[in-house]
Design an enzyme around this catalytic site. Structure first.
Site, PDB file in Angstrom:
ATOM      1  N   LYS A  67       0.848  -1.191   0.000  1.00 46.18           N
ATOM      2  CA  LYS A  67       0.000   0.000   0.000  1.00 46.18           C
ATOM      3  C   LYS A  67       0.878   1.233   0.000  1.00 46.18           C
ATOM      4  O   LYS A  67       2.007   1.217   0.510  1.00 46.18           O
ATOM      5  CB  LYS A  67      -0.887   0.024   1.246  1.00 46.18           C
ATOM      6  N   ASN A 103     -22.167   4.019  -4.478  1.00 46.34           N
ATOM      7  CA  ASN A 103     -22.045   3.356  -5.777  1.00 46.34           C
ATOM      8  C   ASN A 103     -22.095   1.843  -5.677  1.00 46.34           C
ATOM      9  O   ASN A 103     -22.807   1.172  -6.431  1.00 46.34           O
ATOM     10  CB  ASN A 103     -20.745   3.789  -6.460  1.00 46.34           C
ATOM     11  N   GLY A 141     -26.063   2.503   3.941  1.00 46.11           N
ATOM     12  CA  GLY A 141     -25.294   3.197   2.914  1.00 46.11           C
ATOM     13  C   GLY A 141     -25.772   2.796   1.536  1.00 46.11           C
ATOM     14  O   GLY A 141     -25.963   1.611   1.261  1.00 46.11           O
ATOM     15  N   VAL A 142     -26.005   3.778   0.668  1.00 44.71           N
ATOM     16  CA  VAL A 142     -26.478   3.484  -0.682  1.00 44.71           C
ATOM     17  C   VAL A 142     -25.596   4.228  -1.691  1.00 44.71           C
ATOM     18  O   VAL A 142     -26.080   4.908  -2.590  1.00 44.71           O
ATOM     19  CB  VAL A 142     -27.963   3.871  -0.875  1.00 44.71           C
TER      20      VAL A 142
END
Length: 363
Positions: A80, A182, A179-180
């Site tokens: 990372k 993508n 949560g809605v």
């Protein structure tokens, strides 16, 4: 921070500090483990309280990618990058080109991708200096990862439903989606098509209304989502939502969603296991995005990528089998699945090297 002591604690391989005065680049590349292959993990740009906090975040995220990639069956290790800076004000082309040169200098040990605070355009700039980057706008790119991530969550949820209810059908099941965004919206499309009943919440009222209009979902308040009479709870927003305050409210038999770091503390994974709640470990069920982007390394083929992502169903089943075999919570079983795979490959690689050396010594 005692750097070497910190690296030894969880056996990190490499920490690279990258600085470019002209562009203002201050980046940290952490490579945790390359037993399975080159380290793959995104580049995050964020404002950190201190350099030590940035290093710690890079290390934590790199180790998480080792486990995610291993559990997903990818021949990739974990790494990372974090770039210190405000992604809204501190970006410039020279910064990402300079960073690309640092990646090129690692000669394939690390491959990067988008993450929080970076974009496809940033990856294009990195690509000007190195081929060790995915998620670019060029031909062969995998494109928007959200629908593919959602497909993987959908498959993993079905495997969890089978474990809890004896049948993987989601038709008629009530699913509370937190949560809605993508990914979650695309997930709701799959769930609606199968005949599930949806309860949704989000801090964005427009996102909630969109789901209500498209899927006939029932909207509830942010703090009301946990106590709904639902079969499945799908955390698809913030992390640490499985905690001391929320667990007593849960009525769902399954927890399966796309959010990262859903357990606030490992003890909460133990707690829901003891309650008989079936938990699909987050870094496994949401691995569709990394599986999809990893397919670019073979020359992206969407049909092949989706087939690999569908394998999340089988991986979740393996985790539940390990959980039963060893009488451990599923979040521990997921780690064990990843660790066992890495150990097998490490042993095979060691044997290969020994044989190769013995052959050379006879020449």
């Amino acid at each position: 921070m005692e750097i070497f002591k910190r690296l030894e604690e969880q056996d990190y391989e490499q920490l690279v500090i990258c600085q470019d005065k002209t562009s203002g680049l201050k980046a940290i590349i952490a490579i945790h483990d390359t037993t399975l292959g080159p380290a793959l993990g995104g580049t995050r740009m964020w404002t950190y309280e201190s350099e030590e906090a940035a290093i710690e975040d890079a290390l934590r995220l790199a180790r998480g990618m080792t486990y995610k990639n291993a559990a997903a069956g990818l021949n990739l290790g974990g790494g990372k990058t974090v770039i210190i800076g405000d992604p809204r004000t501190d970006k410039n082309d020279e910064m990402f080109r300079a960073f690309g040169r640092y990646i090129e200098g690692l000669n394939g040990r690390y491959i990067t991708a988008e993450d929080v605070g970076t974009t496809e355009e940033d990856m294009d700039l990195i690509h000007l200096e190195t081929d060790y980057v995915t998620g670019t706008a060029g031909s062969g790119s995998s494109g928007n990862p959200s629908p593919v991530t959602a497909f993987g969550v959908y498959k993993g949820m079905k495997a969890a439903a089978k474990e809890a209810f004896g049948d993987d059908s989601l038709a008629g099941k009530t699913i509370a989606v937190q949560g809605v965004g993508n990914v979650a919206y695309a997930l709701c499309e799959y769930l609606h098509e199968e005949g599930a009943k949806l309860i949704v919440t989000d801090i964005n009222e427009e996102a909630v209304q969109r789901a209500v209009n498209a899927f006939g979902a029932t909207a509830v308040g942010i703090n009301e989502i946990y106590s709904q009479e639902a079969d499945i709870f799908a955390p698809c927003a913030l992390g640490a939502v499985i905690n001391d305050e929320t667990i007593p409210q849960l009525k769902a038999k399954v927890i399966a969603g796309s959010a990262n770091n859903q357990l606030k503390d490992p003890s909460h994974g133990d707690q829901i296991h003891e309650m008989g709640i079936v938990y699909a470990p987050d870094y496994v069920i949401n691995s569709g995005g990394v599986i999809n982007v990893a397919d670019e390394l073979d020359g992206y083929n969407r049909e092949r990528a989706l087939k690999r992502v569908a394998g999340i169903y089988d991986t979740i089943e393996k985790i539940f089998a390990i959980s039963k075999r060893d009488n451990i919570p599923s979040y521990v079983a997921a780690d064990r699945l990843a660790e066992e795979r890495i150990a097998r490959v490490a042993k095979a690689r060691s044997q290969f090297l020994q044989n190769e050396k013995s052959v050379l010594s006879r020449r």
